[in-house]
Design a protein around this motif. Structure first.
Motif: not given
Lengths: 135, 371
Positions: B1-4
């Motif tokens: 979730m932190a990626v996008n």
């Protein structure tokens, strides 16, 4: 329950492989033909010297007042039919926007895309640094 | 979730404290954000109902998009709005006044002039127009201003204001598409500048600290002048008062790149303090010479005597006998008689002082006579 967001695409981008099957798109073009019995319309657009056409399935947006030659804005899902090599746009919204400044619209779409590309780049730069234990 | 997650680039970035949110201009505005960002903003840990995009707090938004979903109930509309980056549900309550319309008013006189102006008809027509501007179909363009809410894990916008936008040549949508990246680059992607609490001497971070020091030094100096009944002084006479202030602040400093010397800091603080006191009228320079001598307004006996003399002499004249002398008249006389550099602020401080001592009295807000 809610449909997916429809991103802006240029008419010449619809027919090539840029757009996935089933994707929601927005595009525009000049209404060059309409067959009410089959609920099929064709939007055309001039790009450089070539004409490109987008077939539109209009069952969901009928009845509407067709003005041949006028600019239309369309929003819907792409369906790639095999064999015929054609791409059909199942319209959920079809609006006459005759008089639209095409050059400015193109500029706006490009500007929005550029912004999101920059943001994507920035995130990719930061992502390696981000040590998240959750991934 | 932190990626996008475009809104929370640093996963560990601390939220600014809620007390400072009001300092961010976007907090109070109905901010124009992309729907994709509204959907992905993180909710604040401090106050539910407030969301963060890149350390800016938001709770009110303004979106423009195509209606792609509609659900109508007796009390509200629920429109799904698509702005090409995301789709969000918008809860739009119907206005009470649109009910009990009866039949929509037929236009009795299309020309509008033959029957004259019938206010009831016009009001009915206005209400009808308002109501129609809120009734949209799929494909229409909708503008919504409202608060962001999360209900049952889904983000939605509770509208405070919504209406159908007439956009026959797509001019509104095009200008919206051109405006948004500019807004983002100028406001939302710029980090929220919080007043820093580091005690360095840097301009940006230290300015609020400097103001704090300044107010303390002004107070310290005022108290000193009063206590010691100082009538005149030079800057180096009072410099020592500022030493403890600077020393406490630099003792708390750890390492810093812009360490200015103690002497420079003191000199700067002293200069600012004297300037503030002059602007307030508490001190003044009688003569602009090389020698920097300051007179303290409330202690300067010569000043007081001069004021009283002017008042005494002038009130003998018929012109001023009844009402007294206006401040500006006293000022011009004082400038001729006592000091060319006298400012109005200084005079007013002196007059107030003399009035408190009951040497003079004000007949109106700006007139004085001597007792």
């Amino acid at each position: 329950m809610l449909p997916l967001p429809a991103a802006f695409y240029f008419p010449w981008e619809i027919n090539i492989d840029l757009v996935k099957d089933g994707a929601s798109v927005r595009t525009f073009g000049r209404l060059t033909s309409y067959v009410p019995e089959e609920s099929k319309a064709v939007l055309s657009c001039q790009q450089s010297s070539a004409q490109c056409h987008v077939s539109v399935q209009t069952s969901l947006v009928e009845p509407f007042q067709p003005i041949l030659g006028a600019q239309y804005f369309v929003l819907g899902e792409i369906e790639k039919t095999d064999g015929l090599g054609g791409v059909t746009l199942h319209a959920r919204a079809l609006t006459c926007v005759d008089g639209v400044d095409l050059a400015l619209m193109q500029q706006a779409i490009v500007e929005q895309r550029r912004f999101f590309e920059e943001r994507e780049k920035l995130m990719n730069v930061q992502a390696p640094r981000c040590e998240s234990p959750h991934t | 979730m932190a990626v996008n997650d475009p809104g929370g680039a640093d996963a560990d970035a601390e939220e600014p404290p809620s007390m400072l949110w009001g300092l961010d201009p976007v907090f109070s505005a109905y901010s124009r954000l992309y729907i994709t960002d509204i959907l992905q903003m993180k909710e604040s840990r401090q106050v539910p109902g407030v969301y963060f995009y890149k350390n800016h707090p938001f709770f009110q938004v303004d979106v423009l998009g195509t209606v792609v979903y509609k659900r109508e109930r007796e009390d509200f509309y629920c429109y799904g709005v698509d702005d090409s980056t995301g789709v969000i549900n918008c809860l739009c309550w119907k206005d009470e006044k649109w009910r009990d319309q009866g039949e929509p008013t037929k236009c009795r006189d299309p020309s509008g002039s033959s029957r004259g102006f019938n206010i009831e008809d016009e009001l009915k027509r206005l209400k009808e127009a308002e109501r129609q501007s809120t009734e949209l179909e799929i494909g229409d363009l909708l503008r919504i201003r409202g608060t962001v809410k999360t209900s049952r894990d889904a983000r939605e916008i509770k509208a405070t204001c919504f209406y159908k936008v007439s956009d026959p040549v797509m001019a509104v949508q095009i200008s919206h598409m051109l405006e948004m990246p500019r807004l983002y680059r100028k406001c939302y992607d710029e980090p929220f500048q919080m007043p820093s609490d580091d005690l360095g001497g840097t301009e940006a971070g230290g300015s609020s600290h400097f103001h704090y020091l300044l107010s303390r030094s002004v107070l310290t100096l005022k108290e000193f002048l009063l206590e010691k009944e100082v009538a005149k002084f030079r800057p180096y006479d009072v410099e020592f008062l500022l030493h403890p202030l600077i020393q406490t602040s630099s003792a708390e400093q750890e390492s810093d790149q812009h360490r200015t010397s103690l002497a420079t800091q003191i000199r700067k603080l002293l200069k600012e303090t004297l300037s503030v006191l002059q602007d307030e009228g508490q001190i003044f320079r009688k003569m602009r010479t090389q020698d920097e001598v300051y007179n303290v307004t409330e202690q300067d006996k010569d000043l007081h005597t001069a004021i009283k003399d002017i008042l005494r002499e002038d009130t003998k004249r018929e012109k001023y006998a009844e009402k007294g002398c206006h401040v500006l008249h006293i000022l011009s006389s004082m400038r001729q008689r006592y000091s060319q550099n006298l400012s109005r602020e200084v005079l007013e401080v002196a007059l107030t002082f003399l009035e408190c001592k009951s040497d003079i009295i004000s007949t109106t807000e700006a007139h004085y006579i001597v007792l």
